[in-house]
Design an enzyme around this catalytic site. Structure first.
Site, PDB file in Angstrom:
ATOM      1  N   SER A  99       1.779  11.712 -16.447  1.00  0.00           N
ATOM      2  CA  SER A  99       3.056  10.995 -16.412  1.00  0.00           C
ATOM      3  C   SER A  99       3.930  11.241 -17.626  1.00  0.00           C
ATOM      4  CB  SER A  99       2.801   9.501 -16.252  1.00  0.00           C
ATOM      5  OG  SER A  99       2.049   9.018 -17.342  1.00  0.00           O
TER       6      SER A  99
ATOM      7  N   HIS B  93       1.341   9.467  -9.540  1.00  0.00           N
ATOM      8  CA  HIS B  93       2.666  10.071  -9.696  1.00  0.00           C
ATOM      9  C   HIS B  93       2.900  11.224  -8.712  1.00  0.00           C
ATOM     10  CE1 HIS B  93       4.525   7.935 -13.047  1.00  0.00           C
ATOM     11  NE2 HIS B  93       3.298   7.781 -13.515  1.00  0.00           N
TER      12      HIS B  93
ATOM     13  N   LYS C 110       4.386   2.721  -6.713  1.00  0.00           N
ATOM     14  CA  LYS C 110       5.360   3.709  -7.179  1.00  0.00           C
ATOM     15  C   LYS C 110       6.188   4.183  -5.978  1.00  0.00           C
ATOM     16  CE  LYS C 110       3.212   4.755 -11.552  1.00  0.00           C
ATOM     17  NZ  LYS C 110       1.808   4.691 -11.931  1.00  0.00           N
TER      18      LYS C 110
HETATM   19  C1  LIG Z   1       0.822   3.806 -12.619  1.00  0.00           C
HETATM   20  C2  LIG Z   1      -0.497   4.430 -12.744  1.00  0.00           C
HETATM   21  C3  LIG Z   1      -1.667   3.691 -12.539  1.00  0.00           C
HETATM   22  C4  LIG Z   1      -1.645   2.220 -12.306  1.00  0.00           C
HETATM   23  O1  LIG Z   1      -1.179   1.901 -11.034  1.00  0.00           O
HETATM   24  P1  LIG Z   1      -0.910   0.370 -10.653  1.00  0.00           P
HETATM   25  O2  LIG Z   1      -1.025   0.324  -9.189  1.00  0.00           O
HETATM   26  O3  LIG Z   1       0.432   0.043 -11.185  1.00  0.00           O
HETATM   27  O4  LIG Z   1      -1.984  -0.421 -11.341  1.00  0.00           O
HETATM   28  C5  LIG Z   1      -2.873   4.364 -12.565  1.00  0.00           C
HETATM   29  N1  LIG Z   1      -2.949   5.685 -12.809  1.00  0.00           N
HETATM   30  C6  LIG Z   1      -1.835   6.424 -13.047  1.00  0.00           C
HETATM   31  C7  LIG Z   1      -1.957   7.889 -13.306  1.00  0.00           C
HETATM   32  C8  LIG Z   1      -0.581   5.814 -13.033  1.00  0.00           C
HETATM   33  O5  LIG Z   1       0.501   6.538 -13.281  1.00  0.00           O
END
Ligand SMILES: *Cc1c(COP(=O)(O)O)cnc(C)c1O
Length: 395
Positions: free
Chosen positions: A183, A211, A242
């Site tokens: 990310s 992502h 997301k």
């Molecule tokens: C956003 C993210 C998470 C966490 O996801 P949530 O559902 O918000 O807890 C886990 N791993 C990665 C790579 C992320 O970008």
């Protein structure tokens, strides 16, 4: 310890964060999430949401959430295995499994929980877990909880991964764990080569597609699809928070035995409330939308290509990558923060990231492009970056 002592210790640490410029302040948004939002009474174009296809406030998703609320109520007041599983939870799990071509899926209230409850459940002392150095905090924490032998390879470094696999030889099970899209850098893990190594050494592969899910790959199945190796990945974790509507929730999808065992033993699943009905219901609609969103994925690619090109032509150093994450490298932390503030003044909402989120001296502005951005939004961002970059002597 007295209350006064606790306060005093934390007060010092808070002051340290402030002094180092690491104290995070939260801006309050006065509108729903979208390409344009209002912050402190001003309309700004949002370039820092994980809202890659713009589904966070999509009318069909919102309508489905209303319908789910009406049909299935507000809450469940139960974990899944007692009385917290509604037909819609199993429907959604089935849809996600089908979407990824896996046997079954288990839902969590976040991907943080999915990662937190994965490793310690399926791996024991005789096993090995081999992890990319830049993996997400939730993978790192999940691995900390497990008793397997831990190996860490340099980011995306296949030779170093091979070294770890050799060191792990003799372990009962070997699991390679990696983010599919990183990310902070926007780069994709070299998944086909990782799968080759896994095959050679008899290891399984787990990826976190947070992502990538929804917007990468021709069908939106993530980086693994984009790189042509979805069927070679054993376990996928991802988020509903997301691209898939942006609310909350996560999942693990993979072989039947893995999912069955997680349902029996995964602690964040067993000891935490079931996913909110309206959310689960709307997520099914979000996945249905993903199937119909080829045009949005094409728009996202176009927008990303346009903005990357504009910034590079203006003289910015943008880290290379295939995702809609554009890290504009600044170097100095204070300068990155100043740049983000100046951009917000011009109506462009981005965030500067600095140590410890990224390595010292590699502060950057992370732009996240969305299919919801119009050509005008992209042009305005490029113009604002160029003006501010010149003012601050970055370009
Ligand atoms: C956003 C993210 C998470 C966490 O996801 P949530 O559902 O918000 O807890 C886990 N791993 C990665 C790579 C992320 O970008």
């Amino acid at each position: 310890m007295s209350d006064a002592a606790l306060r005093a210790v934390l007060k010092t640490q808070l002051a340290d964060l402030q002094a180092q410029g690491l104290y995070k302040r939260e801006r309050q948004i006065e509108t729903p999430q979208g390409a344009v939002i209002r912050v402190a009474g001003r309309e700004v174009i949002n370039f820092c949401a994980n809202n890659y296809l713009g589904l966070a406030n999509n009318p069909e998703v919102v309508a489905a959430a209303h319908e789910g609320l009406k049909k299935f109520g507000y809450g469940l007041s139960s974990v899944r295995f007692i009385c917290g599983t509604q037909t819609l939870h199993r429907d959604l799990e089935g849809e996600i499994a089908k979407f990824h071509g896996k046997d079954d899926t288990i839902l969590y209230t976040s991907c943080f929980d999915a990662n937190g409850g994965l490793f310690e459940t399926i791996l024991g002392e005789q096993d090995a877990v081999i992890s990319d150095a830049l993996n997400h905090a939730s993978i790192i924490d999940g691995i900390r909880l497990c008793k397997a032998k831990r190996f860490r390879y340099q980011h995306a470094d296949l030779a170093d991964l091979e070294r770890c696999l050799k060191e792990a030889e003799g372990c009962r099970l070997k699991l390679i764990a990696t983010d599919s899209v990183f990310s902070m850098d926007g780069d994709l893990a070299p998944l086909p080569a990782i799968c080759d190594l896994a095959e050679r050494f008899g290891a399984a592969v787990m990826i976190d597609e947070c992502h990538g899910t929804g917007h990468l790959g021709a069908g939106g199945r993530g980086a693994a699809e984009a790189l042509g190796c979805l069927d070679r990945i054993d376990i996928i974790t991802s988020t509903l928070g997301k691209t898939l509507g942006g609310s909350a929730g996560g999942f693990t999808t993979g072989p039947q035995e893995v999912v069955d065992f997680l349902r029996q033993r995964s602690r964040p699943y067993l000891f935490s409330n079931a996913l909110t009905p309206s959310l689960a219901y709307a997520s099914k609609t979000a996945i249905d939308l993903i199937h119909r969103s080829g045009d949005l994925r094409a728009r996202l690619q176009e927008n990303t290509k346009q903005l990357r090109g504009d910034l590079e032509r203006a003289g910015f150093q943008v880290k290379p990558g295939q995702s809609p994450i554009l890290p504009v490298m600044i170097g100095d932390a204070a300068l990155a923060a100043k740049m983000a503030d100046a951009l917000l003044e011009r109506g462009i909402y981005v965030i500067g990231f600095s140590f410890p989120v990224v390595p010292q001296g590699q502060a950057r502005i992370r732009i996240q492009v969305s299919a919801a951005h119009t050509r005008e939004h992209i042009d305005r961002a490029a113009k604002a970056f160029t003006e501010v970059g010149r003012e601050l002597g970055i370009i």
